[in-house]
Design an enzyme around this catalytic site. Structure first.
Site, PDB file in Angstrom:
ATOM      1  N   ASP A   1      62.523  75.039  -8.654  1.00  0.00           N
ATOM      2  CA  ASP A   1      61.584  75.401  -9.714  1.00  0.00           C
ATOM      3  C   ASP A   1      60.176  75.451  -9.142  1.00  0.00           C
ATOM      4  O   ASP A   1      59.719  74.495  -8.526  1.00  0.00           O
ATOM      5  CB  ASP A   1      61.676  74.346 -10.813  1.00  0.00           C
ATOM      6  CG  ASP A   1      60.977  74.757 -12.088  1.00  0.00           C
ATOM      7  OD1 ASP A   1      61.032  73.963 -13.042  1.00  0.00           O
ATOM      8  OD2 ASP A   1      60.377  75.838 -12.161  1.00  0.00           O
TER       9      ASP A   1
ATOM     10  N   LYS B   1      62.837  79.638  -9.296  1.00  0.00           N
ATOM     11  CA  LYS B   1      62.706  79.862 -10.734  1.00  0.00           C
ATOM     12  C   LYS B   1      61.245  79.737 -11.112  1.00  0.00           C
ATOM     13  O   LYS B   1      60.562  78.830 -10.653  1.00  0.00           O
ATOM     14  CB  LYS B   1      63.519  78.845 -11.528  1.00  0.00           C
ATOM     15  CG  LYS B   1      63.435  79.066 -13.045  1.00  0.00           C
ATOM     16  CD  LYS B   1      64.150  77.988 -13.825  1.00  0.00           C
ATOM     17  CE  LYS B   1      63.353  76.727 -13.930  1.00  0.00           C
ATOM     18  NZ  LYS B   1      62.136  76.808 -14.747  1.00  0.00           N
TER      19      LYS B   1
ATOM     20  N   GLU C   1      58.446  80.295 -14.598  1.00  0.00           N
ATOM     21  CA  GLU C   1      58.314  80.452 -16.037  1.00  0.00           C
ATOM     22  C   GLU C   1      57.362  81.588 -16.377  1.00  0.00           C
ATOM     23  O   GLU C   1      56.397  81.825 -15.663  1.00  0.00           O
ATOM     24  CB  GLU C   1      57.782  79.163 -16.663  1.00  0.00           C
ATOM     25  CG  GLU C   1      58.705  77.982 -16.493  1.00  0.00           C
ATOM     26  CD  GLU C   1      58.172  76.712 -17.131  1.00  0.00           C
ATOM     27  OE1 GLU C   1      57.165  76.767 -17.873  1.00  0.00           O
ATOM     28  OE2 GLU C   1      58.761  75.653 -16.883  1.00  0.00           O
TER      29      GLU C   1
ATOM     30  N   GLU D   1      65.657  78.883 -22.698  1.00  0.00           N
ATOM     31  CA  GLU D   1      65.647  77.467 -23.091  1.00  0.00           C
ATOM     32  C   GLU D   1      65.169  77.305 -24.524  1.00  0.00           C
ATOM     33  O   GLU D   1      64.149  77.858 -24.920  1.00  0.00           O
ATOM     34  CB  GLU D   1      64.737  76.671 -22.152  1.00  0.00           C
ATOM     35  CG  GLU D   1      64.729  75.189 -22.440  1.00  0.00           C
ATOM     36  CD  GLU D   1      63.959  74.364 -21.415  1.00  0.00           C
ATOM     37  OE1 GLU D   1      63.722  73.185 -21.690  1.00  0.00           O
ATOM     38  OE2 GLU D   1      63.591  74.899 -20.356  1.00  0.00           O
TER      39      GLU D   1
END
Length: 183
Positions: A69, A98, A100, A167
């Protein structure tokens, strides 16, 4: 943790006996579980923490797919910053990174993907933006939010994202995005 208060208390006490740090929702810090559980670092963890833990997991894994992440502040500034930090995570042993964000991060996803690094997008409840989102709550309940999420998913796909995390999204929204997006 869901369930009754008594059950939560029993589980939390059991975890603490084994040395696992636990937090109430009100104690959670933005920036992901790494800083919340292991380092108790203020607010966000830094890239060096993620690199260290990625290396540790890589050395200990036998057969798994390792996704790292990207912490807050390691990809927002520019395409170059995003690529530089993604490369560092791949060098540490990650097989995918990953990050966001939706369409505003598409150029970062594209730069990383064009360098041959698989990228996982993350939409819905994005912990790095929890304060902007009004807390830890389901995202995409209103039709305009769901439509924006679908558009963001399509933009990330076009930018080269390999897959997506959705999510805290209503099941109907997740189904619609899964049906309309090919990743």
């Amino acid at each position: 943790m869901g369930g009754s208060g008594r059950l939560r208390s029993i589980v939390r006490d059991s975890l603490r006996e084994f040395g696992v740090a636990t937090y109430r929702k009100s104690e959670m810090r933005p920036g992901g579980e790494l800083s919340q559980i292991f380092t108790k670092a203020p607010s966000f963890h830094i890239i060096d923490h993620v690199i260290y833990h990625t290396e540790c997991v890589f050395r200990g894994m036998k057969s798994a797919f390792l996704v790292a992440d990207m912490p807050f502040g390691t990809f927002q500034e520019s395409r170059e910053q995003a690529l530089r930090n993604a490369v560092r995570l791949i060098q540490a042993g990650a097989q995918m990174v990953k990050l966001e964000g939706g369409r505003q991060m598409a150029s970062r996803v594209q730069a990383i993907a064009e360098a041959g690094i698989p990228v996982m997008g993350h939409l819905g409840l994005t912990p790095q933006a929890v304060h902007k989102l009004g807390g830890y709550k389901v995202q995409g309940r209103r039709p305009q939010e769901a439509e924006k999420m679908l558009t963001d998913a399509k933009v990330l796909e076009a930018a080269g994202a390999f897959c997506l995390v959705l999510e805290c999204v209503p099941p109907s929204v997740a189904r619609e995005i899964t049906r309309k997006v090919g990743i």
